[in-house]
Design a protein around this motif. Sequence first.
Motif: not given
Lengths: 446, 76
Positions: A352-355, A358-359, A362, A386, A389-390, A394, B11, B33, B35
């Motif tokens: 649901q949450c981009g980070p 995708y994070g 990655h 990276k 950064s996440i 979330g 998020p 990414w 966001y």
Amino acid sequence: MNLLPSPSGEARYESPDSVRAVFLAGDAGARLLAGPPASAGAEGLSSHLGRLGAPSALAGADLVEVVAASGLKGRGGAGFPVAQKLNTVRVSAGKPLVVVNCSESEPASAKDRTLVRLRPHLVLDGAAVAARAVGASQAVLYLHRGDLRSARALDAAVAERKQAAIADPDFSVAWAPPRYVAGESSAIVRFLEGGEAKPRFGTRAAICGVNCAPTAIHNVETLAHLALVDRMGPDEFRRCGTPGFSGSVLVTLAGAVQHPGLVAELVAPVPASELLGVAGISSPPQALLVGGYGGAWIDGRSAWDSHIWPDALLQGGFSFGCGLVGVFPNGACGVRETSGILSYLASESAGQCGPCRYGLDHLANSLARLAKGEAGRRELKALERKAASIVGRGACSHPDGAVSLLRHCLEVFEADIRSHSQRRPCRAAHSDSVFPLPSQIEQTWR
Amino acid sequence: MALKEVLLVDPERCRGHGICCLLAPELIDLDDWGYAQVLKSQPLSSDELKSASRAVAGCPARALSLVQEGQKDQRN
Ligand SMILES: Cc1cc2nc3c(=O)[nH]c(=O)nc-3n(C[C@H](O)[C@H](O)[C@H](O)COP(=O)(O)O)c2cc1C
Ligand code: SF4
Ligand code: SF4
């Protein structure tokens, strides 16, 4: 209540059946696992009441006060003070609800289902105590779909209690999808509202949980301790454990041990060497995995003499999490193992949450490349940046757990990381993973 | 004295449009990414609050909000 068969019909995958349990350390003796041996299976009601006597008659604020004095903290991973949660539920507007979190999503953990299968009445007593404290008349048993053995133990126990006319809340069952994040509290709320078992941002279940009813969600081990607090009172309860973390704790021994999934009850801090002795380990392993897949690696040599206990680990910068103590053997590659666990955690993201979506993918891919000797120092630096950064980004702390494991990996397996980043591939590249990495059995979230 | 407010990204809602980043570049950046990621240490000053409000109003996904300090990170 009739738990069987499960609404989804079939049990395609049952969770492991063997339950083994021991207790360790101190003269105080076991608490949760006291009574009949594990081989005897679920303890019946008469044995349970014969050993422990009847619950107290306390309720509401008086009961919360007793719990506060006991210092009981949650065993679901965060160590949140139980009295505080119960009190919030008690004073919040609406018809309160209790949820018994039996979902135990951590693949290598076994303590919750062991407890449920051996001491169902202790867990149900705890749910009844929580219900008395908050004024709830209903309690939901939240189980992973397919965990029929736990369901059977609970079903039989509830039937016995009905027959004996025990004053219980109304128990019902919810069959949740067996996903890692489905056991997180806001995911539970969402599922019980008829939605998907995915976390939801900003939910405070204790104030506005299921259909905005104040909802007390507790781990099964927490509730078992609560049943003891209710009976023995705060002073007696505090005779186990430390001032900062009272009562006994359950741990699961996993990884390269004789019997992965062995559950031990600690009644005081024990040196890792002593605990691992029970599992047949007599010299420091390469590393320990503590707290769960979102926990930490600890170097085996420095862990050997340190104490296993929630607040002791916390002081060292490690979380006790679900009480997992995993043994990682010499010769195995910690970088590869971590990349496997990260891939698993990435595949269990609710997406649901981009980070997180995708994070995590990655990070997992990048670490896998590193383990194969396909990535250099630049990629390692980028990986660290990276990962940082996440953190905290979330809707739930799933990505934070993954980053925690990664960071400890970079530290504890530093020598391997260095050699891999000079493009030397892994010695153990083709060996199996040490810890279980379940493949996704069910894609669904409902 | 005004209440101390902090800027939060939901998020789950953020779809990575990046409009917020144009409206409040000093407060929000996009991650690898795409966001939204809040840059500033919080709580916000009154000037920052203005630009944060613009971003909150401009986000098509309604992913941004200003909440009082202390209201975040309480999941239990
Ligand atoms: C990703 C994720 C997964 C979780 N899975 C479980 C779980 O399987 N079982 C559990 O008891 N708690 C789990 N939790 C913790 C719950 O959100 C919740 O804090 C806990 O059940 C509360 O119980 P306690 O206060 O008795 O500790 C999880 C948390 C997160 C962030
Ligand atoms: S952080 Fe990850 S697991 Fe948690 S809600 Fe967001 S996408 Fe789902
Ligand atoms: S404008 Fe809204 S949806 Fe787009 S990146 Fe910013 S917060 Fe996310």
